[in-house]
Scaffold this motif. Structure first.
Motif, PDB file in Angstrom:
ATOM      1  N   MET A  34      -9.137  -1.580   0.148  1.00 30.53           N
ATOM      2  CA  MET A  34      -9.306  -1.033  -1.201  1.00 30.53           C
ATOM      3  C   MET A  34      -8.568  -1.873  -2.234  1.00 30.53           C
ATOM      4  N   MET A  35      -7.410  -2.417  -1.827  1.00 30.99           N
ATOM      5  CA  MET A  35      -6.605  -3.163  -2.789  1.00 30.99           C
ATOM      6  C   MET A  35      -7.154  -4.567  -3.012  1.00 30.99           C
TER       7      MET A  35
ATOM      8  N   TYR B 269      -5.344   5.656  15.904  1.00 33.72           N
ATOM      9  CA  TYR B 269      -6.285   4.741  15.261  1.00 33.72           C
ATOM     10  C   TYR B 269      -6.796   5.289  13.942  1.00 33.72           C
ATOM     11  N   VAL B 270      -7.265   6.530  13.954  1.00 34.65           N
ATOM     12  CA  VAL B 270      -7.849   7.061  12.727  1.00 34.65           C
ATOM     13  C   VAL B 270      -6.748   7.440  11.742  1.00 34.65           C
ATOM     14  N   GLY B 271      -5.681   8.077  12.254  1.00 33.60           N
ATOM     15  CA  GLY B 271      -4.668   8.599  11.343  1.00 33.60           C
ATOM     16  C   GLY B 271      -3.711   7.556  10.822  1.00 33.60           C
TER      17      GLY B 271
ATOM     18  N   ALA C 235      -6.279   2.925  10.785  1.00 36.86           N
ATOM     19  CA  ALA C 235      -7.402   2.812   9.860  1.00 36.86           C
ATOM     20  C   ALA C 235      -6.979   3.120   8.427  1.00 36.86           C
ATOM     21  N   VAL C 236      -5.928   3.947   8.251  1.00 37.56           N
ATOM     22  CA  VAL C 236      -5.449   4.223   6.896  1.00 37.56           C
ATOM     23  C   VAL C 236      -4.926   2.932   6.272  1.00 37.56           C
TER      24      VAL C 236
ATOM     25  N   VAL D  51      -5.095  10.305  16.389  1.00 34.35           N
ATOM     26  CA  VAL D  51      -3.805  10.229  15.689  1.00 34.35           C
ATOM     27  C   VAL D  51      -3.459   8.778  15.380  1.00 34.35           C
TER      28      VAL D  51
ATOM     29  N   ILE E 119      23.036   4.757  -3.440  1.00 35.12           N
ATOM     30  CA  ILE E 119      23.422   6.168  -3.447  1.00 35.12           C
ATOM     31  C   ILE E 119      24.871   6.342  -3.031  1.00 35.12           C
TER      32      ILE E 119
ATOM     33  N   GLN F 201      18.928   1.531  -6.469  1.00 31.49           N
ATOM     34  CA  GLN F 201      19.819   2.678  -6.480  1.00 31.49           C
ATOM     35  C   GLN F 201      20.718   2.596  -5.255  1.00 31.49           C
TER      36      GLN F 201
ATOM     37  N   PHE G  73      -6.376   0.987   3.098  1.00 33.38           N
ATOM     38  CA  PHE G  73      -5.438   0.621   2.040  1.00 33.38           C
ATOM     39  C   PHE G  73      -5.656  -0.816   1.596  1.00 33.38           C
TER      40      PHE G  73
END
Lengths: 338, 201
Positions: free
Chosen positions: B74-75, B61-63, B66-67, B59, B178, B176, B71
């Motif tokens: 990739m950028m 590290y991987v979830g 690492a995301v 949950v 609100i 915005q 990210f």
């Protein structure tokens, strides 16, 4: 040799049979979920929907499947081939492995592990990889933008979803899904935890990239999001994975809040119906709301979506954990022990 | 036997993917192999009976971690050939650091003893009646509560610090509001006028 078969062969074969018994109905439900979605939406928009293939259009999903199978799989020349082909496989297999811990009835579960909820949470948090990989490997700006949006959205809503699950765990006193269902024997958790159930459902919509949070696939601005470059079976795997995730989230809602396989009242006409049928009915009801929401609500704007996730859902669910935790402590322990 | 097979499967995949993390040409592939390594480490935890740790590893590290990693990688617009240019010049220093690390690890593994007051508790296994998660919670929230809370506070301070360092209000951005939108009433936002025909306002 006999020893080998008794020790490993037959248990393994039995396991394979059980897996097939879960996956086959699941695939069929995915196919007919797409059909149900088209029919319900068309009914809401006063149309007929698919009604040509087979009686009442019932064979439409089969025809769609055959069509996708017969098409050509195109890999864009600029794509990162390995990752491009891996992405749909990851999405689809993650959508399937999560079903290992879902209890369909008393004792009817493939793997009754003690950390079932955490397993589901872990698998659903992995779902973002398929999308990110697809977006990056396609080497296309629309796909990449769609993937980034989707990843940010899924990561954001996962946090509040985790807190909501914690409130359920506090009430049930266990991480085991079967125990959570059994803890709802006297009253379903949707009654004491109604605000949390509503938040959970909205987070589930965001987590599965469904309307009104379907910005990753906003066809008007991003063509189709992360899966623009995919065709034929690779696209079909994404599509199937997405719908399998919808069913999974509905079953999670059913298990956590709607009492899983338990009948609404433990009296004569209700407890004649076997548990798995109740479970399927509850899943179908939640899925209907999924489709209903799609027919009834306009799409969120991206900044509003992020605001909703971080500034509304997160504080509310955190407050929920504190309040439910305090009440459970005051009550002298979780409901399950009573 | 199945346990042993599973161990060798997880361990060998973990080691192989760890090697591929540093040898892959494409940084995105490196991160993907890193995720595979995490995943196999989680598998090893399950084999050890530490199912809670395994799930938390996936949950957190991987979830999540690492995301974000993926990210960022990739950028970034990384020039791969430029990245490899200094490889030979940095090799001696890198090799030295690696050697020191290996020496230290060896020293730790060879001189491994349990703290004297832990020897007794290390042998007692988790009782079968309570689950792994429950046992962990009982230890964490009683014996180690201060350390646990201190770790939480350290994380909180780090989080607040990161927000303070990166957050800035930019001027000239249309946001915005609100609250202001909802506070508007029909009286102050709509005006009805009779427009005489042929004249306009």
């Amino acid at each position: 040799m006999v020893e080998f078969w008794d020790g490993y062969g037959w248990p393994a074969a039995w396991m394979v049979i059980k897996i097939v018994a879960i996956v086959l109905p699941l695939m069929l439900s995915i196919a007919y979920l797409t059909f149900a979605e088209r029919k319900v939406l068309s009914a809401m928009q006063l149309r007929r929907g698919p009604n040509v293939v087979g009686p009442w259009g019932l064979l439409q999903p089969i025809a769609d499947g055959i069509k996708l199978l017969c098409k050509e799989t195109i890999v864009p020349s600029g794509a990162n081939r390995g990752v491009f082909l891996l992405a749909p496989c990851v999405t689809f297999s993650l959508a399937l492995v999560a079903w290992a811990v879902i209890p369909f009835g008393p004792g009817l579960v493939l793997s009754n592990i003690n950390v079932g909820v955490l397993y589901l949470f872990a698998i659903s948090s992995l779902g973002v990889y398929g999308i990110l990989m697809a977006g990056w490997a396609s080497n296309s700006k629309y796909a990449f933008l769609g993937a980034l949006r989707s990843a940010a959205q899924m990561v954001s809503y996962e946090v509040s979803m985790g807190f909501i699950i914690i409130t359920v765990l506090l009430c049930a006193g266990s991480l085991n899904l079967t125990d959570i269902v059994m803890a709802q024997k006297s009253v379903w958790f949707v009654v004491p935890l109604l605000p949390m159930a509503v938040l959970f459902f909205a987070s589930a919509l965001a987590e599965t990239n469904r309307h009104p949070f379907d910005l990753p696939e906003a066809e008007a601005e991003l063509v189709a999001g992360y899966n623009v470059e995919y065709s034929a079976m690779t696209f079909a795997l994404f599509f199937l994975g997405e719908y399998a995730n919808m069913i999974l989230m509905s079953s999670m809602t059913a298990v956590l809040f709607l009492g899983g396989w338990l009948p609404p009242f433990d009296i004569a006409p209700f407890n004649w119906i076997p548990g798995p049928i109740w479970f399927a009915l509850k899943i179908s009801a939640v899925l209907f709301v999924f489709i209903w929401v799609r027919g009834a609500f306009p799409r969120y704007r991206y900044d509003q979506l992020m605001r909703l996730g971080w500034k509304v859902f997160l504080p509310l669910s955190l407050a929920g954990v504190v309040i439910v935790g305090a009440l459970v402590a005051w009550n002298g322990g979780p409901l399950a022990g009573r | 036997m199945i346990q042993a097979l599973a161990f060798y499967l997880f361990a060998s995949v973990a080691v192989a993917s760890a090697v591929l993390v540093i040898s892959a040409r494409n940084p995105v592939h490196s991160v993907l192999f890193l995720i595979l390594a995490f995943f196999n480490a989680a598998g090893l935890f399950v084999l050890l009976g530490a199912e809670f740790l395994a799930m938390i590893l996936v949950v957190v590290y991987v979830g999540a971690v690492a995301v974000l990693f993926l990210f960022v990688v990739m950028m970034l617009d990384i020039n791969f050939s430029e990245l490899r240019q200094g490889f030979l010049t940095y090799l001696p220093i890198g090799g030295l650091v690696g050697l020191v690390l290996v020496a230290e690890l060896l020293a730790v593994v060879v001189g491994w003893t349990l703290a004297p007051d832990m020897v007794g508790s290390a042998i007692t296994r988790t009782p079968d009646a309570i689950s792994n998660t429950e046992a962990l919670g009982r230890l964490l929230y009683t014996h180690y509560i201060y350390l646990f809370q201190a770790a939480g506070l350290v994380l909180l301070v780090a989080m607040v610090g990161a927000i303070v360092l990166t957050h800035r209000r930019r001027t000239g951005v249309r946001r915005q509001n609100i609250g202001a939108q909802i506070a508007r009433s029909a009286k102050e936002s709509i005006e009805i006028r009779k427009v005489p025909s042929g004249k306009g306002l």
